[in-house]
Design an enzyme around this catalytic site. Sequence first.
Site, PDB file in Angstrom:
ATOM      1  N   LYS A   1      -4.149  35.540   9.216  1.00 58.00           N
ATOM      2  CA  LYS A   1      -4.885  36.628   8.548  1.00 58.00           C
ATOM      3  C   LYS A   1      -6.383  36.377   8.682  1.00 58.00           C
ATOM      4  O   LYS A   1      -6.835  35.229   8.559  1.00 58.00           O
ATOM      5  CB  LYS A   1      -4.462  36.701   7.080  1.00 58.00           C
ATOM      6  CG  LYS A   1      -4.968  37.940   6.340  1.00 58.00           C
ATOM      7  CD  LYS A   1      -4.409  38.025   4.908  1.00 58.00           C
ATOM      8  CE  LYS A   1      -4.906  39.279   4.181  1.00 58.00           C
ATOM      9  NZ  LYS A   1      -4.354  39.402   2.817  1.00 58.00           N
TER      10      LYS A   1
ATOM     11  N   SER B   1      -2.646  44.014   1.312  1.00 60.44           N
ATOM     12  CA  SER B   1      -3.681  43.924   2.317  1.00 60.44           C
ATOM     13  C   SER B   1      -3.244  43.175   3.577  1.00 60.44           C
ATOM     14  O   SER B   1      -3.892  43.313   4.612  1.00 60.44           O
ATOM     15  CB  SER B   1      -4.898  43.198   1.723  1.00 60.44           C
ATOM     16  OG  SER B   1      -4.585  41.848   1.446  1.00 60.44           O
TER      17      SER B   1
ATOM     18  N   SER C   1      -0.470  41.523  -2.138  1.00 58.30           N
ATOM     19  CA  SER C   1      -0.849  41.680  -0.736  1.00 58.30           C
ATOM     20  C   SER C   1       0.044  40.955   0.269  1.00 58.30           C
ATOM     21  O   SER C   1      -0.081  41.173   1.470  1.00 58.30           O
ATOM     22  CB  SER C   1      -2.288  41.197  -0.528  1.00 58.30           C
ATOM     23  OG  SER C   1      -3.192  42.178  -0.979  1.00 58.30           O
TER      24      SER C   1
END
Lengths: 493, 499
Positions: free
Chosen positions: A79, A159, A183
């Site tokens: 990420k 997210s 998320s």
Amino acid sequence: MTELTALTIAEAREQLKAKAFTAVELTEAYLAAIDQANPVINAYVAVTHDRARQMATASDARLAKNEGGALEGIPLGIKDLYATEGVHTQACSHILDGFRPRYESTVTANLWADGAVMLGKLNMDEFAMGSSNETSFYGPVKNPWRATGSNADLVPGGSSGGSAAAVAAWLCAGATASDTGGSIRQPAAFTGTVGIKPTYGRCSRWGMVAFASSLDQAGPIARDVRDAAILLKSMASVDAKDTTSVDLPVPDYEAALGRSVRGMKIGIPKEYRVEGMPEEIEKLWQQGIDWLREAGAEIVEITLPHTKYALPAYYIVAPAEASSNLARYDGVRYGLREQGKDIVDMYERTRAAGFGDEVKRRIMVGTYVLSAGYYDAYYLKAQKVRTLIKKDFEDVFAAGVDAILTPATPSAAFGIADQELASDPVKMYLNDVFTVTVNMAGLPGIAVPAGLDAKGLPLGLQLIGKPFDEETLFATAHVIEQAAGRFSPAKWW
Amino acid sequence: MTLIDTRTPEPKRLIPGATGDWEVIIGMEVHAQVVSQSKLFSGASTAFGGAPNDHVSLVDAAMPGMLPVINAECVRQAVRTGLGLKAQINLKSVFDRKNYFYPDLPQGYQISQFKQPIVGEGIVTVAVGPDKQGNFESIEVGVERLHLEQDAGKSMHDQHPTMSYVDLNRSGVALMEIVSKPDMRSSDEAKAYLTKLRSILRYLGTCDGNMDEGSMRADVNVSVRRPGEPFGTRCEIKNVNSIRFVGQAIEYEARRQIAILEDGGSIDQETRLFDPGKGETRSMRSKEEAHDYRYFPDPDLLPLEFTQAFVDELAADLPELPDEKKARFMAMGLSEYDASILVSERAIADYFEKVADGRDGKAAANWVINDLLGALNKAGKGIDETPVSPAQLGAVIDLIKDGTISGKIAKDLFEIVWNEGGDPKAIVEDRGMKQVTDTGAIETAVDEVIAANPDKVEQVKAKPTMAGWFVGQVMKATGGKANPQAVQALVKAKLGIEE
């Protein structure tokens, strides 16, 4: 030979050890898949071809000597909020343009120490603020899943949308993600993948771009429960550089798989039957209850009375911390700078150009709730609510409940650029309704796929555990996975 | 914080105005840099000097994803300081974020302590004076709190025609903010408080107190009122960096406020700056322009907790502080004046104690204060730069005590040691500075002086105190080496003056 990218981490691990193929071959297979799919899926914002090949070559050298760590030669996506030395690290924000850190986050350093290979950096909502991956400066990620008979693009959730999409579309063997209010778990549920947010303090936050420090926690998204257990084992550690990390031994999570749930008490919180919840979610939840009961678990109805205050309290605490955490992006030392006529003008221009709408919204909310005269009414009250939410869970666990079963999300994946959601941010925030309580209480939570809805889209269930009892979550999620099976999207890209 | 008036207005402290007397009320916030190897939340060095941005870690520069880790040594120093201020030590305290934008504040917030500081209320006993009679007045200044916080970096606006530069060497250095109660009533009291506070910090070794290097700075709160009335509106004078300037700033500010009030105006609460060049304060920002710092607990740091045993251990290791030292010196027979001067700096007290060891305390004090400190002062040197060691000065005193030299010769000897160094005893031997105690030789000298001055012999008969003149002449004739007591006795005997 099956397609290399079809293998789970556990499968690839065994075959690499057996020298059925090399780490370089596995990495090349993923790089080819990424190069082909990413222009459509947009899961990666940076692909590190050269570094991936170098790392894979080094892994092969260790494997040749029958050495190597727990993740030797396993290609992972990272990420974009994890600091990776010399590599794109922007939390998918314009304001961090060109930022390449001189340091490596503790979590990724742990992964590389165990032999993992970095494929690149994954798309995400800007600064992890969002539930659809549409707030990214690098554009939305497309969910590899589509409704049966439809060509409409769906969001992968957020997210960690890039992480979930990359795992579901086989563009990495597994991915790091992070979870502040859901998320990891919400995008996992939207993409038929497994995501776990461990207990607050289980993983070091050092080198992770901060959103809300008291809620942020690293965790993996993987294709199945076993892979999630393998990844978390490598990611987790105490860290002298993060004083909120906890000095407890990291158990062998994989060993928890196959552990029986017989005699375990599974709590079903009545407050999670929210108004307007689709019938399909209700059915899925009941299905999960039935599976666990059949496996020998005792099902008990429980009450978590302060649940309804969790979402509003979360949307005070998280923006408050974010408004302060994001103050460092001022154009002075790194990232974007928009020249101004003086220092204040430079700040204003830089932050106006560098932050997207959702980030600005949360900075404004956070600044407001911390302001003189409002602090007590908002921030302080929200912290009191947080204490009550935590106590709700403590009471339930003290009464003998081992884990709590809830739906992971109130719906399946929705469309990209949904007008209704775009016009009302609060509706978007409701995506987190089942997940934020876990962050507010600092507990571990896992999302595991449990079935498909009528449109053929994946739906997930969430299990919530006691602090640092991730093992029970893996064991229980594994039971659900065994009953529900695994889900992969039909390739259309 | 509720302000409590602890003092009774006294006429001698009042400032006369055109319309009557005024009383000035002073409180102080002192920022003292903690003596430690590394910064409050990072491992970067705290050394003074160094090229810009030499001592900056990733944490100090607020790189993305960096986290603060508390430095245990800074915590120890704050607790030790709290103990030295006889203050309450809080076993649990909380770090908060104070949010504001400034280029030399990389995080966009300063980590400080707001609601729960590490140290609570304490007290500083301050000796104000001496007055013309050499007397001191003892006042007590309350300490409201002491908390730990990060220092900011430094903006430099003179390095480039269109750009400002930022030096982060100081960014993240640990400061103790020591907040007094509004207990001071004159600029002299304020200066004495700051001097005493600095002395305590230096004794403890928790702050070097070097105001010219910025390791100690004061924000001074000043208000005025008619005696007996409630507190007036205060102005805060920021970052005053010498004790003298603190006095000047208060004098100026009090008169400025009095002039406004006497003209029928009112004081606006504001932050002001002291301009040492002009000796005046000027407005920096008004209350309306004051920042809303949006304090909240720093979620990156757990509350700071330690045990009473940790505090007790630090307390047991505390050095003797100026008040205790002064009391001990006075018990040795020293005057309050002498004791006050000797304890003003730990190094002076240490020097004195070495000299006084095994010798008469009063004599040692006189030599240290009048001769050594006088010479140092004249030469513009500090005690740490003294060319005369305690052993050397002690030897000089010993030579007087055993009658080897006279007090007058001792002054010459001190000057030789000061300028040239060496063993005082050997110098006395080598240069024939021993006093003459041979009565025969002295008698000859006395006889010669009497024979050469018949007129003075006549005069002394009428005025016996003129015997001193003869003693002086004999001393001169013997090069100062004659034992003054012996000379005195012989002169009186030869001139027939009764004892």
